[in-house]
Motif scaffolding. Sequence first.
Motif, PDB file in Angstrom:
ATOM      1  N   THR A  95       8.391  12.159  -0.583  1.00  0.00           N
ATOM      2  CA  THR A  95       7.719  11.407   0.575  1.00  0.00           C
ATOM      3  C   THR A  95       8.449  11.137   1.868  1.00  0.00           C
ATOM      4  O   THR A  95       8.033  11.491   2.997  1.00  0.00           O
TER       5      THR A  95
ATOM      6  N   SER B 166       1.197  11.961   3.063  1.00  0.00           N
ATOM      7  CA  SER B 166       1.008  10.705   3.539  1.00  0.00           C
ATOM      8  C   SER B 166       1.113  10.390   4.940  1.00  0.00           C
ATOM      9  O   SER B 166       1.554  11.595   5.733  1.00  0.00           O
TER      10      SER B 166
ATOM     11  N   GLY C 166      10.061   8.192  -4.291  1.00  0.00           N
ATOM     12  CA  GLY C 166       9.605   8.403  -2.998  1.00  0.00           C
ATOM     13  C   GLY C 166      10.654   9.316  -2.214  1.00  0.00           C
ATOM     14  O   GLY C 166      10.341   9.328  -0.875  1.00  0.00           O
TER      15      GLY C 166
ATOM     16  N   ASN D  57       4.829   1.202  -0.660  1.00  0.00           N
ATOM     17  CA  ASN D  57       5.300   0.195  -1.808  1.00  0.00           C
ATOM     18  C   ASN D  57       6.055   1.181  -2.607  1.00  0.00           C
ATOM     19  O   ASN D  57       6.597   0.495  -3.753  1.00  0.00           O
ATOM     20  N   LEU D  58       6.523   2.488  -2.068  1.00  0.00           N
ATOM     21  CA  LEU D  58       7.411   3.093  -2.906  1.00  0.00           C
ATOM     22  C   LEU D  58       8.711   2.670  -2.675  1.00  0.00           C
ATOM     23  O   LEU D  58       9.081   2.161  -1.393  1.00  0.00           O
TER      24      LEU D  58
ATOM     25  N   GLN E 202       0.990  -1.180   0.054  1.00  0.00           N
ATOM     26  CA  GLN E 202      -0.129  -0.042  -0.055  1.00  0.00           C
ATOM     27  C   GLN E 202       0.831   1.226   0.004  1.00  0.00           C
ATOM     28  O   GLN E 202       2.157   1.067   0.493  1.00  0.00           O
ATOM     29  N   TYR E 203       0.323   2.317  -0.717  1.00  0.00           N
ATOM     30  CA  TYR E 203       1.244   3.694  -0.495  1.00  0.00           C
ATOM     31  C   TYR E 203       1.035   4.079   0.807  1.00  0.00           C
ATOM     32  O   TYR E 203       0.073   4.130   1.620  1.00  0.00           O
ATOM     33  N   PRO E 204       1.990   4.782   1.449  1.00  0.00           N
ATOM     34  CA  PRO E 204       3.412   5.147   0.714  1.00  0.00           C
ATOM     35  C   PRO E 204       4.393   4.303   0.818  1.00  0.00           C
ATOM     36  O   PRO E 204       5.441   4.178   0.318  1.00  0.00           O
TER      37      PRO E 204
ATOM     38  N   THR F 128      10.084   1.077   0.943  1.00  0.00           N
ATOM     39  CA  THR F 128      10.101  -0.503   0.983  1.00  0.00           C
ATOM     40  C   THR F 128      11.563  -0.691   1.502  1.00  0.00           C
ATOM     41  O   THR F 128      11.442  -1.761   2.018  1.00  0.00           O
TER      42      THR F 128
END
Length: 250
Positions: A58, A87, A55, A29-30, A25-27, A34
């Motif tokens: 983020t 996020s 990312g 999975n960036l 899921q975001y964020p 990750t």
Amino acid sequence: MESKRISQYIRSIELARDKVPSFSQYPFNLPAVTNLDTLSLHPKVTFFVGENGSGKSTILEAIAVAYGFNAEGGTKNFNFSSRATHSDLDNYMKIVKGIRKPRTGFFFRAESFYNFASNIDDLDSELSCGPPLIDSYGGRSLHEQSHGESFFAVFLNKFSGEGLYILDEPEAALSPSRQMSMLARMHELVEQGSQFIIATHSPIIMAYPEATIYQIQDEIEEVSYEETEHVQIMRTFLNKPQKMLRLLLE
């Protein structure tokens, strides 16, 4: 170096991986998130570089919000929100601080700088006494200047020594010559005890000497300036522009 790391404002960041609900899921999975575990930050300047969507912004936003800055930028005194788009990564981010606290600080976001400038004008219109807030940003409305001029006015007038400065793609507002001027001003502030954490695409800005550079691709890797993809691509293009253009435009 160890004594400098202990006394810096942010020593490292850690992702509470055991608390992440899902890495699909975001964020989370960036690529930048990750592969995030623990990253040490340089006492002076740390860069995050990578492609759009990797990312890096983020992560920068999460660092800023977890430290207490407004998600849309400014000093810790700003709490405006034009649209809640950040996020919740900051809820899973641990900031490992040094023994010193910064005297001042600023979170710069190129994408929300317009909202920040508007908030200053709005606050000044509501003031009934005391000096205008804009006086501490150069005395001229940031909306009455070009984007580059307004950011540089903030950089020159609002940034001072012993500060923590988190900058997201500052080159978006600056010409190459202004980027070089920014490097000189950064150095002045670093010499006065400031710490910078910057996400950038600019080979000029990321050239600051002895900085830590984290490149985000399939994983997060500490690299030298010469090893960054941005520098290699820019150098190839400038060395052989006609050849590169033929390859791109054929």
